[in-house]
Design a protein around this motif. Sequence first.
Motif, short mmCIF file in Angstrom:
data_model
loop_
_atom_site.label_atom_id
_atom_site.label_comp_id
_atom_site.label_asym_id
_atom_site.label_seq_id
_atom_site.Cartn_x
_atom_site.Cartn_y
_atom_site.Cartn_z
N ARG A 44 34.35 -57.41 33.31
CA ARG A 44 34.71 -57.47 31.90
C ARG A 44 33.65 -58.23 31.12
NH1 ARG A 44 39.42 -58.88 34.71
NH2 ARG A 44 41.09 -57.32 34.62
N CYS A 45 33.34 -57.73 29.94
CA CYS A 45 32.35 -58.43 29.12
C CYS A 45 32.46 -57.97 27.68
CB CYS A 45 30.92 -58.20 29.64
SG CYS A 45 30.37 -56.50 29.47
N HIS A 46 31.86 -58.76 26.77
CA HIS A 46 31.76 -58.38 25.37
C HIS A 46 30.81 -57.18 25.22
CE1 HIS A 46 32.73 -62.76 25.18
NE2 HIS A 46 33.57 -62.35 24.25
N SER A 47 30.95 -56.50 24.11
CA SER A 47 30.01 -55.42 23.83
C SER A 47 28.60 -55.95 23.62
CB SER A 47 30.46 -54.64 22.60
OG SER A 47 30.53 -55.50 21.47
N LYS A 48 28.49 -57.16 23.08
CA LYS A 48 27.17 -57.76 22.86
C LYS A 48 26.52 -58.20 24.16
CE LYS A 48 29.12 -62.35 22.12
NZ LYS A 48 29.26 -63.49 21.20
N CYS A 49 27.30 -58.34 25.25
CA CYS A 49 26.75 -58.79 26.53
C CYS A 49 26.39 -57.64 27.46
CB CYS A 49 27.75 -59.70 27.24
SG CYS A 49 28.16 -61.22 26.34
N ASN A 79 24.04 -55.32 27.34
CA ASN A 79 22.61 -55.18 27.61
C ASN A 79 22.02 -56.36 28.36
OD1 ASN A 79 22.59 -52.70 26.24
ND2 ASN A 79 22.26 -53.72 24.27
N LEU A 80 22.80 -57.43 28.55
CA LEU A 80 22.32 -58.61 29.26
C LEU A 80 22.71 -58.61 30.74
CD1 LEU A 80 23.18 -61.33 26.58
CD2 LEU A 80 21.01 -60.11 26.89
N ILE A 81 23.48 -57.62 31.17
CA ILE A 81 23.95 -57.56 32.56
C ILE A 81 22.79 -57.21 33.47
CG2 ILE A 81 25.49 -56.35 34.15
CD1 ILE A 81 27.40 -55.94 31.83
N SER A 82 22.65 -57.96 34.54
CA SER A 82 21.58 -57.74 35.52
C SER A 82 22.10 -57.41 36.91
CB SER A 82 20.68 -58.98 35.59
OG SER A 82 21.43 -60.13 35.97
N LYS A 83 23.39 -57.54 37.14
CA LYS A 83 23.98 -57.30 38.45
C LYS A 83 24.53 -55.88 38.52
CE LYS A 83 25.25 -59.04 42.49
NZ LYS A 83 24.30 -59.57 43.46
N PRO A 84 24.12 -55.06 39.50
CA PRO A 84 24.67 -53.70 39.60
C PRO A 84 26.13 -53.72 40.02
CG PRO A 84 23.24 -54.16 41.47
CD PRO A 84 23.10 -55.32 40.52
N CYS A 85 26.77 -52.59 39.87
CA CYS A 85 28.19 -52.47 40.19
C CYS A 85 28.41 -52.67 41.68
CB CYS A 85 28.72 -51.11 39.75
SG CYS A 85 30.48 -50.88 40.00
N VAL A 86 29.43 -53.45 42.02
CA VAL A 86 29.72 -53.75 43.43
C VAL A 86 30.26 -52.53 44.15
CG1 VAL A 86 31.03 -55.26 44.96
CG2 VAL A 86 30.14 -56.15 42.82
N ARG A 87 30.92 -51.63 43.44
CA ARG A 87 31.48 -50.45 44.09
C ARG A 87 30.40 -49.57 44.72
NH1 ARG A 87 36.21 -47.80 44.45
NH2 ARG A 87 37.26 -49.35 43.15
N SER A 88 29.21 -49.56 44.14
CA SER A 88 28.13 -48.78 44.74
C SER A 88 27.77 -49.33 46.11
CB SER A 88 26.90 -48.81 43.82
OG SER A 88 26.44 -50.16 43.64
N LYS A 89 27.79 -50.65 46.26
CA LYS A 89 27.54 -51.25 47.57
C LYS A 89 28.67 -50.93 48.54
CE LYS A 89 26.76 -55.69 49.86
NZ LYS A 89 26.65 -57.17 49.67
N VAL A 90 29.90 -50.92 48.06
CA VAL A 90 31.03 -50.59 48.92
C VAL A 90 30.94 -49.14 49.38
CG1 VAL A 90 33.54 -50.36 48.98
CG2 VAL A 90 32.49 -52.33 47.87
N SER A 91 30.47 -48.25 48.49
CA SER A 91 30.39 -46.83 48.83
C SER A 91 29.27 -46.54 49.82
CB SER A 91 30.22 -46.00 47.56
OG SER A 91 31.27 -46.25 46.65
N HIS A 92 28.14 -47.22 49.68
CA HIS A 92 26.98 -46.92 50.52
C HIS A 92 26.93 -47.77 51.78
CE1 HIS A 92 25.77 -45.53 46.45
NE2 HIS A 92 25.16 -44.58 47.11
N GLN A 93 27.40 -49.00 51.72
CA GLN A 93 27.28 -49.91 52.86
C GLN A 93 28.55 -50.76 52.92
OE1 GLN A 93 23.92 -52.50 52.64
NE2 GLN A 93 24.06 -53.17 54.76
N ALA A 94 29.59 -50.16 53.48
CA ALA A 94 30.89 -50.84 53.55
C ALA A 94 30.98 -51.63 54.85
CB ALA A 94 32.02 -49.82 53.46
#
Length: 447
Positions: free
Chosen positions: A172-177, A179-194
């Motif tokens: 969860r984040c503000h709309s203004k935040c 473009n400042l996100i640097s961490k990729p989605c954790v679900r992609s890691k769960v899908s590729h390397q569980a």
Amino acid sequence: MEYDEKLARFRQVHLNPFNKRQHEQGSGEEALEITSQARLPELPPGEPEFRCPERVMDLGLSEDHFARPVGLFLASDVQQLRQAIQECKQVILELPEHSEKQKDAVVRLIHLRLKLQELKDPNEDEPNIRVLLEHRFYKEKSKSVKQTCDKCNTVIWGLIQTWYTCTGCYYRCHSKCLNLISKPCVRSKVSHQAEYELNICPEAGLDSQDYRCAECRAPISLRGVPSEARQCDYTGQYYCSHCHWNDLAVIPARVVHNWDFEPRKVSRGSLRYLALMMSRPVLRLREINPLLFNYVEELVEIRKLRQDILLMKPYFITCREAMAARLLLQLQDRQHFVENDEMYSVQDLLDTHTGRLGCSLAETHTLFAKHIKLDCERCQAKGFVCELCREGDVLFPFDSHTSVCADCSAVFHRDCYYDNSTTCPRCARLTLRKQSLFREPGPDLDA
């Protein structure tokens, strides 16, 4: 003409309250003389008479309603609003405690802060879907739920702010935040390397991280200057206060090695990863820690029930009534229970520890056995008779007093099969049949 005279006399007697200050400063004495010496001519009968006492009528105009209230500042930009907020704070401190003026000043301070937040995050038409770093953000419509931004660690005011939630990892984040996100989605890691980190708190030291946060690379130290270093019990790494909120979670490594379910502090990224992995069956306990079955009796019971369910599965697949009743959907939340008896999830182990899994699985086992042995005639016809003693009732492979041949899946009484020194009768017959089929033909005597 009569109307103009009346209007002039009315204006002469009733001073304009908006020009009150000018009369008091410049022509205060003249105004008093006019009000005291003015004499109105007599009016014809039937006309309304305008009379005014020496004191102006109390219409609420004596108060200065157009003056600036205490602590209220008309500001149009962020810098002026911040200055207004500081001045309003100072006014609140100077006013008597628990007074009405102080309460009004507090209300004005709240409005100023909301206005400042609104200027920082203007209410523009934002898109409903945003895709960033494999996050799939959806625009939230809830205005009353109080949330916290995972990026800036501040409160999300849903009434005046636009905010998004990732449908994959629930970031969860503000709309203004965004473009400042640097961490990729954790679900992609769960899908590729569980898979889990199965070493208990693999700490490498803060110096191996160059005294920086493992996620955002902000400077940290154990002394708290410039930011406090907080250790994640799952990864063993150190994080800053923005990436580690002292959330608690069950550590899989401590469960499979020590049967320890005490929640420990983890980072925000580890918390989301563990939450997504909670119900995934990725733990093969026989390979990770086979001795765990010797110390935890509940695991032995769960394993036996799972093995029996796997033996019941062929009956349901070939039974029309079972397929129509969808009996196997009783385990739809734990689909891996009808596929194998080796894989476990952290949720399975947690429910085993609390006793919920044993009770629910025993009820499901009873329901399945009742259908096969009592309710369905087709499933009853697929039972076995002990070929060693040929006595007793019809046997099924999931009965507690039976033994199953590992080669041909024939079912016998446990006492008969273990006490008999010979091999399985069915296997012996199959062996003789194969030998007769592949026996070499004898010589042709006629030739």
